[in-house]
Design a protein around this motif. Structure first.
Motif, mmCIF file in Angstrom:
data_model
loop_
_atom_site.group_PDB
_atom_site.id
_atom_site.type_symbol
_atom_site.label_atom_id
_atom_site.label_comp_id
_atom_site.label_asym_id
_atom_site.label_seq_id
_atom_site.Cartn_x
_atom_site.Cartn_y
_atom_site.Cartn_z
ATOM 1 N N LEU A 1 0.833 -1.196 0.000
ATOM 2 C CA LEU A 1 0.000 0.000 0.000
ATOM 3 C C LEU A 1 0.877 1.260 0.000
ATOM 4 N N LYS A 2 0.455 2.264 -0.759
ATOM 5 C CA LYS A 2 1.127 3.565 -0.767
ATOM 6 C C LYS A 2 0.221 4.575 -0.078
ATOM 7 N N VAL A 3 0.732 5.218 0.990
ATOM 8 C CA VAL A 3 -0.069 6.169 1.744
ATOM 9 C C VAL A 3 0.701 7.482 1.911
ATOM 10 N N ALA A 4 -0.048 8.521 2.244
ATOM 11 C CA ALA A 4 0.544 9.809 2.591
ATOM 12 C C ALA A 4 -0.197 10.345 3.804
ATOM 13 N N ILE A 5 0.531 11.052 4.659
ATOM 14 C CA ILE A 5 -0.021 11.556 5.924
ATOM 15 C C ILE A 5 0.223 13.056 6.002
ATOM 16 N N GLU A 6 -0.860 13.830 6.075
ATOM 17 C CA GLU A 6 -0.765 15.287 6.215
ATOM 18 C C GLU A 6 -1.223 15.688 7.618
ATOM 19 N N PRO A 7 -0.314 16.066 8.502
ATOM 20 C CA PRO A 7 -0.724 16.482 9.850
ATOM 21 C C PRO A 7 -1.568 17.751 9.793
ATOM 22 N N PRO B 1 -5.752 14.520 18.138
ATOM 23 C CA PRO B 1 -4.957 14.385 16.921
ATOM 24 C C PRO B 1 -5.831 14.450 15.672
ATOM 25 N N SER B 2 -5.250 14.924 14.574
ATOM 26 C CA SER B 2 -6.007 15.058 13.338
ATOM 27 C C SER B 2 -5.049 15.023 12.149
ATOM 28 N N TRP B 3 -5.444 14.282 11.116
ATOM 29 C CA TRP B 3 -4.634 14.171 9.902
ATOM 30 C C TRP B 3 -5.548 14.087 8.677
ATOM 31 N N ASN B 4 -5.021 14.471 7.535
ATOM 32 C CA ASN B 4 -5.581 14.075 6.253
ATOM 33 C C ASN B 4 -4.799 12.865 5.774
ATOM 34 N N ILE B 5 -5.512 11.804 5.437
ATOM 35 C CA ILE B 5 -4.878 10.564 4.984
ATOM 36 C C ILE B 5 -5.173 10.377 3.503
ATOM 37 N N TYR B 6 -4.147 9.970 2.766
ATOM 38 C CA TYR B 6 -4.275 9.742 1.326
ATOM 39 C C TYR B 6 -3.825 8.317 1.011
ATOM 40 N N VAL B 7 -4.592 7.650 0.161
ATOM 41 C CA VAL B 7 -4.257 6.287 -0.265
ATOM 42 C C VAL B 7 -4.203 6.266 -1.782
ATOM 43 N N LEU B 8 -3.076 5.844 -2.322
ATOM 44 C CA LEU B 8 -2.914 5.740 -3.767
ATOM 45 C C LEU B 8 -3.652 4.493 -4.254
ATOM 46 N N ILE B 9 -4.603 4.656 -5.163
ATOM 47 C CA ILE B 9 -5.400 3.518 -5.655
ATOM 48 C C ILE B 9 -4.611 2.837 -6.777
ATOM 49 N N ASN B 10 -3.679 1.978 -6.372
ATOM 50 C CA ASN B 10 -2.776 1.353 -7.353
ATOM 51 C C ASN B 10 -2.808 -0.173 -7.324
ATOM 52 N N ASN B 11 -3.677 -0.772 -6.503
ATOM 53 C CA ASN B 11 -3.805 -2.234 -6.488
ATOM 54 C C ASN B 11 -5.177 -2.631 -5.946
ATOM 55 N N ASP B 12 -5.457 -3.922 -5.929
ATOM 56 C CA ASP B 12 -6.786 -4.415 -5.533
ATOM 57 C C ASP B 12 -7.108 -4.088 -4.080
ATOM 58 N N GLU B 13 -6.116 -4.171 -3.191
ATOM 59 C CA GLU B 13 -6.377 -3.885 -1.781
ATOM 60 C C GLU B 13 -6.732 -2.410 -1.586
ATOM 61 N N ALA B 14 -6.051 -1.538 -2.302
ATOM 62 C CA ALA B 14 -6.364 -0.110 -2.218
ATOM 63 C C ALA B 14 -7.775 0.163 -2.727
ATOM 64 N N ILE B 15 -8.182 -0.542 -3.765
ATOM 65 C CA ILE B 15 -9.551 -0.402 -4.283
ATOM 66 C C ILE B 15 -10.563 -0.832 -3.226
ATOM 67 N N LYS B 16 -10.307 -1.950 -2.527
ATOM 68 C CA LYS B 16 -11.214 -2.418 -1.472
ATOM 69 C C LYS B 16 -11.308 -1.400 -0.342
ATOM 70 N N ILE B 17 -10.165 -0.840 0.057
ATOM 71 C CA ILE B 17 -10.168 0.161 1.122
ATOM 72 C C ILE B 17 -11.022 1.356 0.722
ATOM 73 N N SER B 18 -10.857 1.828 -0.511
ATOM 74 C CA SER B 18 -11.628 2.994 -0.973
ATOM 75 C C SER B 18 -13.120 2.675 -1.002
ATOM 76 N N GLU B 19 -13.488 1.476 -1.429
ATOM 77 C CA GLU B 19 -14.900 1.109 -1.496
ATOM 78 C C GLU B 19 -15.528 1.064 -0.104
ATOM 79 N N TYR B 20 -14.797 0.496 0.853
ATOM 80 C CA TYR B 20 -15.327 0.412 2.218
ATOM 81 C C TYR B 20 -15.480 1.800 2.837
#
Length: 255
Positions: free
Chosen positions: A76-82, A121-140
């Motif tokens: 998984l590829k993620v990014a974290i914006e505090p 605590p608070s963040w903006n979380i980003y997930v790169l939709i580049n594989n099947d698991e990332a697609i499942k996470i986005s759908e949920y």
């Protein structure tokens, strides 16, 4: 490329450092990638550390020691914006009793626990939709679904998710002058603003947050391996990171 974005926040959080301390359990100052993967694993219903076979954990010759969520989400590829000011989250020590009976060898079986908790605590979380698991996470997440309740480190700290959106047609950028998310320290160099020391121009509020955070699990021990991360409003003089995307006037670095 599509990117899932959402706000992640809570009243408190606790991302336990593995350092042994008989007096106090410390927390990392921000959420890290392994904790995020664990939260996504809970949402998708994947097994965690508690579901690992104890024999597999103790067998030094067994390489299959990763929890299910890590094996499935390793790529998984993620990014974290505090979102807290300067990425600095207030901490407060909480004291409570663990009276399950077997927690302590003291009379009465009562164990006094002291933990350092993050506050609001608070963040903006980003997930790169580049594989099947990332697609499942986005759908949920887009459909407000979860198999297990997501937490911020442990089940004392409920995770809130809001402002969910799917960013379409996001493109990589090569040259940036600012970054707006956590970045691996070795992949970025900053430069201070060039101001004449004899002028009356003020430098302004310049900050740089750095901390060693878990990045991967060790293949032999399944323990954290850490890397230094940085977050700053200073100008970027060099950026070696490969997965950098720009949207909403922000430069977000994925790792």
């Amino acid at each position: 490329m599509k990117i899932l974005k959402f706000k992640l926040y809570g009243k408190t959080a606790f991302f336990k450092k593995p350092d042994v301390n008989s007096y106090l359990y410390f927390t990392y100052g921000n959420i890290h990638k392994i904790a995020l993967m664990g939260m996504f694993g809970a949402i998708l219903g994947y097994g965690g550390y508690n579901q690992l076979d104890l024999k597999k954990r103790s067998d030094k010759n067994n390489k299959d020691i990763y929890p299910e969520f890590y094996k499935r989400l390793e790529n998984l590829k993620v990014a974290i914006e505090p979102l807290n000011d300067e990425a600095t989250i207030s901490k407060k020590v909480q004291v409570f009793n663990n009276s399950v009976g077997y927690a302590s060898k003291e009379m009465g079986g009562n164990l006094i626990v002291k933990e350092q908790w993050l506050e609001n605590p608070s963040w903006n979380i980003y997930v790169l939709i580049n594989n099947d698991e990332a697609i499942k996470i986005s759908e949920y997440i887009l459909n407000n679904k979860a198999i297990y309740q997501p937490y911020l480190g442990k089940n004392d700290h409920l995770a809130n998710i809001s402002e969910v959106e799917l960013l379409e047609k996001c493109n990589k950028v090569v040259e940036v002058n600012k970054i707006n998310s956590l970045c691996i320290r070795d992949e970025v160099s900053f430069s201070m603003p060039d101001i004449d020391p004899f002028s009356e121009e003020e430098l302004g509020d310049v900050y740089k947050y750095t901390e060693k955070l878990p990045y991967v699990l060790n293949g032999e021990t399944s323990l954290y391996e850490v890397k230094s991360f940085v977050y700053s409003n200073m100008d970027v003089s060099e950026l070696k990171a490969e997965d950098v995307y720009k949207f909403h006037n922000k430069n977000i670095v994925f790792f």
